[in-house]
Design an enzyme around this catalytic site. Sequence first.
Site, short mmCIF file in Angstrom:
data_model
loop_
_atom_site.label_atom_id
_atom_site.label_comp_id
_atom_site.label_asym_id
_atom_site.label_seq_id
_atom_site.Cartn_x
_atom_site.Cartn_y
_atom_site.Cartn_z
N SER A 247 4.76 2.16 7.90
CA SER A 247 4.42 1.04 7.02
C SER A 247 5.61 0.59 6.19
O SER A 247 6.24 1.39 5.50
CB SER A 247 3.29 1.45 6.07
OG SER A 247 2.11 1.72 6.77
N HIS B 172 0.81 -1.22 0.00
CA HIS B 172 0.00 0.00 0.00
C HIS B 172 0.84 1.27 0.00
O HIS B 172 0.34 2.35 -0.28
CB HIS B 172 -0.97 0.00 1.19
CG HIS B 172 -0.36 0.29 2.51
ND1 HIS B 172 0.07 -0.70 3.36
CD2 HIS B 172 -0.11 1.46 3.15
CE1 HIS B 172 0.55 -0.16 4.47
NE2 HIS B 172 0.45 1.15 4.36
N ASP C 176 0.07 -7.55 1.42
CA ASP C 176 0.55 -6.18 1.63
C ASP C 176 2.07 -6.12 1.63
O ASP C 176 2.68 -5.42 2.45
CB ASP C 176 -0.01 -5.58 2.92
CG ASP C 176 0.21 -4.06 2.97
OD1 ASP C 176 0.27 -3.44 1.89
OD2 ASP C 176 0.34 -3.52 4.08
#
Length: 500
Positions: free
Chosen positions: A314, A200, A236
Amino acid sequence: MDFENKNNNNNQQVDAQHTAQQQGQPSQTTQTEQSYQTPYGAQDMRSPFENQQAQQTPAYHTYQEWMAQEDKREAKRAKREARRAKWKGKGRKPLIVAGSIAAACVLLAGGIAIGGTIYGNPGNQTVAAVSTNSNLPTVQISSPSATSSTSSTGLSGEEIYTKVSPSVVSVQAVNLSSGEGGTGSGVIMSADGYIITNNHVVTDENTGVVLDKITVYMSDGTSFPAEVKGCDEQTDLAVLKIDPAGVTLTPAEFGDSNSLQPGEEVYAIGSPGGLELANTITGGHISALNRDITIDDRVMSLIQTDAAINPGNSGGALINKYGQVIGITSAKLGISYFEGLGFAIPMDTAKPIVDELIQNGYIAGRPQIGISGQNVSQQVSAAYGIPQGVRVIAVDSRSNAAAAGVQVNDIITGINGQEVTDMDGVNEVKDKLAAGDKITLTLYRMSTGKTLTVSFALNDQHDLEGDDPAVTQQQQQQQQQQDSRDSQYYQNPFNYFFGW
């Protein structure tokens, strides 16, 4: 794509309407050659498969005409829902979530929800065996005894930061057409420039397409343009490649996440908030292992930690007391009145995904039927005299299901001889199989009222990625027809003056 859950609210609407019918409101059903109206009154033209606001619409002349219109609406809704299911964080958006701890959503640290289970639970699937190019690197997981980090008590926080910080980078991704983008983190896995991050972080939040310009910033501020070698929205994870151009990189040392114990000290290094706070270290503990976090019906088995994880972390590193990366930070419980609930992808889970992304650029072997469907509830089944199951609302023209004769409006009532009444039942059987395995669907064909079986091999998910070309062609033709109709209404105003 496989099944998308579109009828969460439909059954409640149908129940309310059916109750109203039983209480004496007008009811009328007609044969397919007559003007079609719902069994809940002439003024309510909603399909039992729809979730839309009540409004008065004219009756259709035939059932087939009504069904054709409903299928068009369902196709549009399926496309919208597929876009929503894309993992769409960019590391810069706030974490927003509501509800109790029991029902709380987990948000990716970039601010987005983990996508739906139209492909099943990645934790239950294995990566297909692929041919290996020995010239490409793989993730090397080692035990502390095989490293210099052999102290029984581990390293101090200062030592861990000195060791691991050079291996953690900031990742900036930008959409050049809109100027939008965000910042995440990454972990250097090889000296020749392969970097692990989150999917993402490097994809568009609306389309899931890789962003145009991706730049990697080293801990010392040096920057390199990066290429996405592969990404996988289901787990992811993504892999970037930079050309170090003579610069010596410091690959991370990866540890065995299966050896972790709750209560162990861990650290997270990343770029919370962006480049201004690059290579921030936070500390905490392993709160729990193998946490099955469900979002949009997808289950991921993650490491839970109370180390602070924020937007921008992230793709960064979760590190054990020996200075080994044992997880890729990915998610956080975003409710304002809860703290210390962060999650990371275990390194032992990430390794086969990362290795195959480097080899192939995608994950092979995941099974896909190639249809979109929606549940036929018990109430709808009783009201319309059709079986409970899964109504097919779209069939990918590239799929083996299409070649085997699966049609729109077929209702799936069984798979491989096992009765199913909803999408979860279908996925439960499918997810135990692999691409290429044969399945048999039991179908109720609404157009004939007969039951039949069809058998075919499951497609590889990768082969059905992107838009169905048949749907794209149909949309183009419809647009051309619309343009042609519009042009017929145009008249040159000078005709009235010059008699042309």
